[in-house]
Design a protein around this motif. Structure first.
Motif, short mmCIF file in Angstrom:
data_model
loop_
_atom_site.label_atom_id
_atom_site.label_comp_id
_atom_site.label_asym_id
_atom_site.label_seq_id
_atom_site.Cartn_x
_atom_site.Cartn_y
_atom_site.Cartn_z
N HIS A 72 -3.25 3.18 -6.98
CA HIS A 72 -2.24 3.13 -5.92
C HIS A 72 -1.35 1.89 -6.07
O HIS A 72 -0.19 1.90 -5.66
CB HIS A 72 -2.89 3.18 -4.52
N GLU A 73 -1.89 0.81 -6.68
CA GLU A 73 -1.07 -0.39 -6.91
C GLU A 73 0.07 -0.08 -7.88
O GLU A 73 1.20 -0.54 -7.69
CB GLU A 73 -1.92 -1.53 -7.47
N GLY A 112 1.95 3.04 -2.22
CA GLY A 112 1.60 4.01 -3.26
C GLY A 112 0.35 4.82 -3.00
O GLY A 112 -0.05 5.63 -3.85
N ASP A 132 0.81 -1.23 0.00
CA ASP A 132 0.00 0.00 0.00
C ASP A 132 0.84 1.28 0.00
O ASP A 132 0.31 2.36 0.24
CB ASP A 132 -0.92 0.02 1.23
N SER A 183 2.55 1.97 -6.05
CA SER A 183 3.27 1.08 -5.12
C SER A 183 4.40 0.36 -5.86
O SER A 183 5.52 0.25 -5.34
CB SER A 183 2.32 0.05 -4.51
#
Length: 406
Positions: free
Chosen positions: A115-116, A97, A95, A119
């Motif tokens: 966000h992945e 990111g 997480d 990350s």
């Protein structure tokens, strides 16, 4: 320096940091940033205790992964020392990111970059810094590692991420319905044909897990007041970008102003952008809104004031789509009352939809291992009739408008 530290967690008690690499990653400024990003976005406006952070969650996930590794090894599953470390690294950084307020602003700061994906960019950057020691973790994180069960431990319908956040979010919100027995679930884990399964004895714990997930989504993550606050936050950033692009001077941190002034997509998310992103957290947004609530712009100032003072919009939830006449009625009323344009009114009067699917049948599901050796999906294995119903997507529609006479 002693890097084998022990942390005291309110959920699990003492958590040990397993090795020096994990310690060094936790100490890194990229990871320390997670202390300044709330786990549950704007949910603290509904549940006052929900101030825990992504930092708490990531550490908790590492703890559960340690338990999972121990359980699987005890059952004869081969996990090498390198694979073990890679699993810890992948779940620790899964997480990293997230931007300010977690999911609330996922597509407000940057354009269509999850966000992945961010990350992964952080992990690749850290891999350069740590001389390639994250390579295996990145493979597992991306789902490319040959041992599928390891990828499922990071991202699946019963992974260490969900096992921690349901229990943790339940604790900090005080919503007891979400309190799953993650320790029991992990103890029942096994691997067959390179895929994760749950032994038959754990079937009721899995049922509870799926039901808890449904309840937490409707009661907490998709709570209508939290939903309104998140929508207002998205609109604050949208308006701020518009004003900035039109030449208006706004006060904000260097990191925030960078993203207001640049259109950032995955294609141009370079090293410099990642560094700027790493300096951005909840504090930048809160600080900016404290200034912007006094701005001359009617839209920006009122949106910020609503969030800062929790004077939110009214929201009504419906089972059917909101009629355009109903929306127009509220728009016209607001335009008339405040002598603003319909475009400005659209920041305060809008519709949308939310959906909840506690269990996804089409994706790799949660498989139950019977004593006979037979493996079947939890929906077929369970005598809980409503599990099939929980695998159907439920959609609700909402309309938001100001608390004024219509």
């Amino acid at each position: 320096m002693n890097k084998l530290k022990i942390l005291n967690d309110p959920i699990y008690g003492f958590i040990t940091i397993p090795n020096s690499l994990i310690f060094d990653l936790i100490q890194h400024k990229y990871f320390q940033r997670l202390r300044r990003i709330t786990q549950m976005g704007m949910s603290y406006l509904v549940y006052p205790g929900a101030h825990h952070t992504r930092f708490h969650h990531a550490i908790g996930c590492v703890h559960l992964m340690q338990q999972a590794v121990n359980v699987l090894r005890f059952k004869g599953i081969t996990i090498s020392k390198d694979e073990e470390t890679a699993l810890y690294v992948a779940i620790l950084l899964h997480d990293i990111g997230h931007g300010p307020f977690s999911h609330a602003m996922e597509h407000s700061i940057v354009d269509n970059v999850s966000h992945e994906e961010i990350s992964l960019l952080f992990m690749e950057r850290l891999n350069e810094e740590f001389n390639g020691s994250l390579t295996l973790a990145i493979q597992i994180f991306k789902g490319e590692y040959p041992k599928k069960f390891m990828c499922q431990l990071i991202s699946g319908q019963l992974d260490m991420d969900r096992a921690d956040y349901l229990k943790r979010d339940s604790f900090y919100t005080g919503v007891a319905e979400g309190n799953i027995n993650s320790e029991r679930l992990i103890t029942m884990l096994n691997v067959v044909n390179d895929e994760l399964v749950i032994e038959e004895k754990g079937i009721y714990s899995v049922e509870k897990f799926i039901v808890a997930r449904r309840l937490m989504y409707w009661q907490v993550y998709l709570h209508k007041t939290g939903l309104v606050a998140e929508q207002l936050l998205i609109r604050v950033l949208k308006r701020a970008k518009e004003l900035h692009e039109s030449g208006e001077k706004l006060r904000g941190s260097n990191a925030l102003m960078h993203f207001l002034g640049h259109k950032v997509s995955f294609e141009n998310f370079d090293h410099e952008t990642l560094d700027v992103f790493s300096r951005l957290d909840d504090y930048d947004i809160i600080s900016a809104m404290k200034h912007w609530q006094f701005h001359d712009d009617f839209v920006l100032s009122n949106l910020c004031e609503m969030i800062i003072n929790r004077n939110l919009l009214k929201i009504k939830m419906k089972k059917k789509k909101i009629k355009s006449e109903s929306l127009q009625k509220h728009v016209d009323s607001f335009v008339y009352e405040y002598k603003i344009t319909p475009d400005e009114a659209s920041y305060f009067v809008f519709t949308g939809s939310i959906s909840n699917q506690a269990y996804q049948l089409k994706h790799k599901g949660i498989n139950i291992l019977h004593k006979s050796g037979k493996i079947e999906d939890i929906v077929k294995a369970s005598d809980q009739l409503n599990l099939k119903a929980l695998s159907k997507r439920v959609t609700k529609y909402y309309i938001c408008y100001p608390k004024c006479k219509v």
